[in-house]
Design an enzyme around this catalytic site. Structure first.
Site, PDB file in Angstrom:
ATOM      1  N   LYS A  53       0.405  -0.886  -0.352  1.00 41.49           N
ATOM      2  CA  LYS A  53      -0.434   0.254  -0.027  1.00 41.49           C
ATOM      3  C   LYS A  53       0.717   1.133   0.401  1.00 41.49           C
ATOM      4  O   LYS A  53       0.862   2.606  -0.932  1.00 41.49           O
ATOM      5  CB  LYS A  53      -0.686  -0.042   1.550  1.00 41.49           C
ATOM      6  CG  LYS A  53      -1.912  -1.294   1.154  1.00 41.49           C
ATOM      7  CD  LYS A  53      -3.019  -1.365   2.264  1.00 41.49           C
ATOM      8  CE  LYS A  53      -4.040  -2.251   1.825  1.00 41.49           C
ATOM      9  NZ  LYS A  53      -4.402  -2.875   3.618  1.00 41.49           N
ATOM     10  N   GLN A  97      -5.034  -2.113   9.468  1.00 42.88           N
ATOM     11  CA  GLN A  97      -5.072  -3.340   8.542  1.00 42.88           C
ATOM     12  C   GLN A  97      -5.253  -4.289   9.779  1.00 42.88           C
ATOM     13  O   GLN A  97      -5.259  -4.712  10.498  1.00 42.88           O
ATOM     14  CB  GLN A  97      -3.049  -3.505   7.982  1.00 42.88           C
ATOM     15  CG  GLN A  97      -2.920  -4.540   7.437  1.00 42.88           C
ATOM     16  CD  GLN A  97      -3.668  -4.667   5.894  1.00 42.88           C
ATOM     17  OE1 GLN A  97      -2.956  -3.445   5.625  1.00 42.88           O
ATOM     18  NE2 GLN A  97      -4.150  -5.821   5.949  1.00 42.88           N
ATOM     19  N   ASP A 120     -11.643   2.015   3.569  1.00 39.15           N
ATOM     20  CA  ASP A 120     -11.512   0.476   3.731  1.00 39.15           C
ATOM     21  C   ASP A 120     -13.317   0.498   2.946  1.00 39.15           C
ATOM     22  O   ASP A 120     -13.729  -0.991   2.370  1.00 39.15           O
ATOM     23  CB  ASP A 120     -10.707  -0.273   4.898  1.00 39.15           C
ATOM     24  CG  ASP A 120      -9.918  -1.103   4.504  1.00 39.15           C
ATOM     25  OD1 ASP A 120      -9.399  -1.059   3.337  1.00 39.15           O
ATOM     26  OD2 ASP A 120      -8.746  -1.155   5.693  1.00 39.15           O
TER      27      ASP A 120
END
Ligand code: NAP
Length: 289
Positions: A53, A97, A120
């Site tokens: 990322k 994460q 997300d």
């Protein structure tokens, strides 16, 4: 007949080229899109995802800010960091994460992320938007699948879609997004009786179960579009999806490979969500791009 391979790397590159122009316009107007990633502990897979990322941000020219916390970090520490990043004007996208260490409550952590930075798309508001419309950020993996279908000029409206896998981050949002595009959708999961009875009906079959070899050629309709989201590492180190690629490609009309299919799209859509968030933020400040 051998299926056309949907090249995720190539589509991802084309999508990034388009969004790089949008990021450049923002930067020219004085707004650099920024993504913050919080990771806890040293889970090897998470380390790879976070590294990818950060690299993707660098490649497209946006700011990244990775926070690596010890696996023992308390919930209060994590929430405090989220609050700080929520208030940081350089940050337009913020994600934590997953998976999290056991002392942390995943819902509390995700719901703490400011709605306008939840790139997300995991917050309850964003998930609710998938049902009623008005999602702020589509979750990246299903968003990537929709994007691949659109770039490949594969019609969705009116198609019979079967999604194998019903997780909160892939299967369920995938089904909802395709339903919003007016497909007729069935979702299968581990308790589905006679999986093949469903998969054989699919014009578009999306598989996200995490089970190598789950979908074999006799389970697939001739001419179907097969999207393999699964990523499985075999004991010999090979990376495979959930679909028997070699056999199914002889029956399908389109198929995604693993690796090089859905994977490259997921991180690309994260960049898109972050740039779009920066555009919204600039518009709120009255900055023209
Ligand atoms: P997950 O949370 O483990 O969910 C798997 C889903 O598949 C569950 O709904 C499960 O059913 C269902 N399932 C498992 N075995 C099945 C079977 N034999 N028949 C039918 N359904 C079955 O996994 P996930 O996070 O959704 O990820 C799925 C796969 O996609 C994994 O391989 C993951 O690595 C991969 N993935 C790839 C990307 C990418 O960017 N390409 C992104 C995310 C995930 P139950 O609900 O009944 O347990």
């Amino acid at each position: 007949m051998s299926a056309k391979i949907i090249d995720g790397k190539d589509i991802a590159r084309r999508v990034r080229d388009e969004w790089r122009i949008r990021a450049d316009k923002l930067k020219a107007a004085g707004v650099t899109p920024g993504l913050a990633v919080i990771m806890l502990g040293d889970n090897a897979a998470s380390q790879v995802y976070v590294r990818n990322k950060v690299k993707a941000c660098h490649d497209i020219g946006i700011f990244s800010d990775a926070h690596l916390l010890p696996a023992t970090a308390s919930q209060a520490d994590v929430l405090k960091l989220i609050d700080r990043l929520n208030a940081d004007p350089r940050i337009h996208g913020l994600l934590v994460q997953l998976p999290l260490p056991p002392q942390l409550d995943v819902h509390t952590v995700i719901e703490r992320i400011a709605l306008e930075k939840d790139v997300d798309g995991f917050s309850l508001y964003n998930v609710g938007g998938l049902v009623s419309g008005g999602t702020v950020f589509p979750p990246c993996t299903p968003y990537g699948v929709v994007c691949m279908l659109e770039y490949s000029n594969i019609p969705i409206t009116g198609q019979n879609v079967v999604v194998v896998g019903a997780s909160n981050i892939v299967g369920k949002p995938m089904a909802l997004m395709l339903m919003q595009k007016e497909a007729t959708v069935a979702i299968c999961h581990v308790k589905t009786r006679d999986l093949a009875q469903f998969t054989i009906l699919a014009d578009i079959l999306v598989v996200a179960a995490g089970k190598p070899g789950l979908i074999t050629a006799p389970m697939v309709k001739t001419g179907a579009v097969v999207i393999d989201v699964g990523i499985n590492r075999l004991p010999d180190g090979t990376l495979v999806g959930d679909v028997d690629f070699d056999a199914v490609k002889e029956k399908a009309s389109y198929i995604t490979p693993v690796p090089g299919g859905v994977g490259p799209m997921t991180v690309t859509m994260l960049l898109c969500n972050t740039i779009q968030s920066a555009e919204r933020s600039a518009a709120k400040l009255g900055i023209k791009t």
